[in-house]
Each structure stands twice: as C-alpha cells, then as structure tokens.
Design a protein around this motif. Structure first.
Motif, short mmCIF file in Angstrom:
data_model
loop_
_atom_site.label_atom_id
_atom_site.label_comp_id
_atom_site.label_asym_id
_atom_site.label_seq_id
_atom_site.Cartn_x
_atom_site.Cartn_y
_atom_site.Cartn_z
N ARG A 15 -5.01 8.58 4.04
CA ARG A 15 -4.54 7.20 3.97
C ARG A 15 -3.03 7.15 3.74
NH1 ARG A 15 -7.04 5.44 -0.40
NH2 ARG A 15 -5.20 5.63 -1.68
N GLU A 16 -2.54 8.01 2.86
CA GLU A 16 -1.10 8.03 2.58
C GLU A 16 -0.31 8.46 3.81
OE1 GLU A 16 -0.56 10.46 -0.89
OE2 GLU A 16 -1.70 9.07 -2.15
N ARG A 17 -0.83 9.46 4.54
CA ARG A 17 -0.14 9.89 5.76
C ARG A 17 -0.13 8.79 6.81
NH1 ARG A 17 -2.52 15.00 4.50
NH2 ARG A 17 -4.35 14.49 5.73
N VAL A 18 -1.25 8.10 6.98
CA VAL A 18 -1.33 7.00 7.95
C VAL A 18 -0.40 5.88 7.53
CG1 VAL A 18 -2.84 5.18 8.85
CG2 VAL A 18 -3.63 7.55 8.79
N HIS A 19 -0.39 5.56 6.24
CA HIS A 19 0.49 4.50 5.73
C HIS A 19 1.96 4.89 5.96
CE1 HIS A 19 1.56 1.00 3.43
NE2 HIS A 19 2.31 1.73 2.62
N GLY A 20 2.30 6.16 5.72
CA GLY A 20 3.67 6.63 5.94
C GLY A 20 4.07 6.53 7.40
N VAL A 21 3.16 6.87 8.31
CA VAL A 21 3.44 6.78 9.75
C VAL A 21 3.65 5.32 10.14
CG1 VAL A 21 2.39 7.08 12.03
CG2 VAL A 21 2.26 8.92 10.36
N ARG A 22 2.84 4.43 9.62
CA ARG A 22 2.99 3.01 9.94
C ARG A 22 4.32 2.47 9.44
NH1 ARG A 22 -3.12 1.09 8.52
NH2 ARG A 22 -4.07 1.91 10.40
N LYS A 23 4.73 2.87 8.23
CA LYS A 23 6.03 2.43 7.70
C LYS A 23 7.16 2.93 8.59
CE LYS A 23 5.71 1.79 2.72
NZ LYS A 23 6.07 2.37 1.42
N HIS A 24 7.06 4.20 8.99
CA HIS A 24 8.08 4.81 9.85
C HIS A 24 8.17 4.06 11.18
CE1 HIS A 24 10.67 7.87 11.53
NE2 HIS A 24 9.85 7.97 12.56
N ARG A 25 7.04 3.74 11.79
CA ARG A 25 7.03 3.00 13.06
C ARG A 25 7.61 1.60 12.88
NH1 ARG A 25 1.00 4.62 15.19
NH2 ARG A 25 1.50 6.75 15.75
N ALA A 26 7.29 0.95 11.76
CA ALA A 26 7.80 -0.39 11.52
C ALA A 26 9.31 -0.38 11.36
CB ALA A 26 7.13 -0.99 10.27
N LYS A 27 9.84 0.65 10.72
CA LYS A 27 11.29 0.78 10.55
C LYS A 27 11.97 0.99 11.89
CE LYS A 27 11.44 2.48 5.81
NZ LYS A 27 11.78 3.61 4.94
N ARG A 28 11.35 1.80 12.75
CA ARG A 28 11.93 2.06 14.07
C ARG A 28 11.98 0.80 14.91
NH1 ARG A 28 9.17 7.19 16.75
NH2 ARG A 28 7.80 5.46 17.24
N ARG A 29 10.98 -0.05 14.78
CA ARG A 29 10.94 -1.29 15.57
C ARG A 29 11.96 -2.30 15.06
NH1 ARG A 29 4.66 -2.14 15.19
NH2 ARG A 29 4.11 -0.08 15.86
N ALA A 30 12.29 -2.23 13.79
CA ALA A 30 13.17 -3.24 13.19
C ALA A 30 14.61 -3.03 13.53
CB ALA A 30 13.03 -3.20 11.68
#
Length: 130
Positions: free
Chosen positions: A115-130
């Motif tokens: 869960r932590e790895r998936v959450h970290g990947v989602r945060k990273h993707r959200a930052k890239r989109r912003a």
C-alpha cells in the motif's frame, strides 16, 4: 439438531431485525415506564424490566453469534472461490482465517508495504502531472 438450531436462529434473527419488532420492544418499555406510578416504582417493578432485558440479551448473544459465524463462513468461502478462480491471485491466501496470528501479522505487514509503495507511486505521478 444443528439444522433445527440454524433454522430457529435464522428465523429469530430475521424477526428481531425488523422495525416492527423494535416498535414492540419500545412499546413494552414505555408501558413498563408508564406503569411505574401504579406500582409505586417498587423494587419488584424495577426487577421485572431488569430480569426481562437480561434474559433477552443473554439469549440474543448466542443467536447473533451463530448468525455472524455463518455469515463470516459463507463470505470466506466466496472469497476463497474468487481467489481460486483468478489465475493471477495467490492461492496461498485461501483460508487465511486458519493462519496463526504471526502469519497474519506478516501478511498484514506485506500488504502495508504494498500500500505504501502504491501510495508513493501515485504521489509521484500526481507531482509529475502538476
């Protein structure tokens, strides 16, 4: 005997779960409360409601537990079938309820890490989109 108890427990649990049953129970409590002055709020008057509610509660615990056990067992079987039918799922997850507490804790830690790895990947993707 088991089938007879199951049918009885199921019938009672269905009946007590209805709004009408709640209304009947509420009416009994109101009638008891209203009768207080008639019985001068005596110890016997109080004992009637205390004894009645204690007996009902005692018996309902067993009926509720039986119903919950059956429901949980049915859900486990359904989930086990879904795991078994999915070729990508780990079949080692079938019948988790029979694992020891230590085994369940290790599995929980594994899922927490995922869960932590998936959450970290989602945060990273959200930052890239912003």
């Amino acid at each position: 005997m088991k089938d007879l108890f199951h049918k009885f427990a199921h019938t009672i649990s269905e009946a007590v779960g209805r709004p009408a049953t709640f209304c009947v129970a509420l009416a009994i409590v109101i009638a008891w409360a209203v009768s207080g002055p008639l019985f001068h709020f005596s110890d016997t008057w109080q004992l009637v409601i205390n004894t009645g509610t204690t007996i009902v509660t005692f018996l309902m615990v067993f009926l509720i537990q039986n119903t919950q056990n059956r429901d949980a067992h049915a859900i486990h079987l359904k989930l086990d079938e879904l795991i078994r039918a999915n070729r990508h799922a780990r079949t080692s997850l079938v019948a988790l309820e029979s694992m020891s507490d230590d085994e369940l804790q290790r599995l929980q830690e594994e899922f927490d890490g995922l869960r932590e790895r998936v959450h970290g990947v989602r945060k990273h993707r959200a930052k890239r989109r912003a």
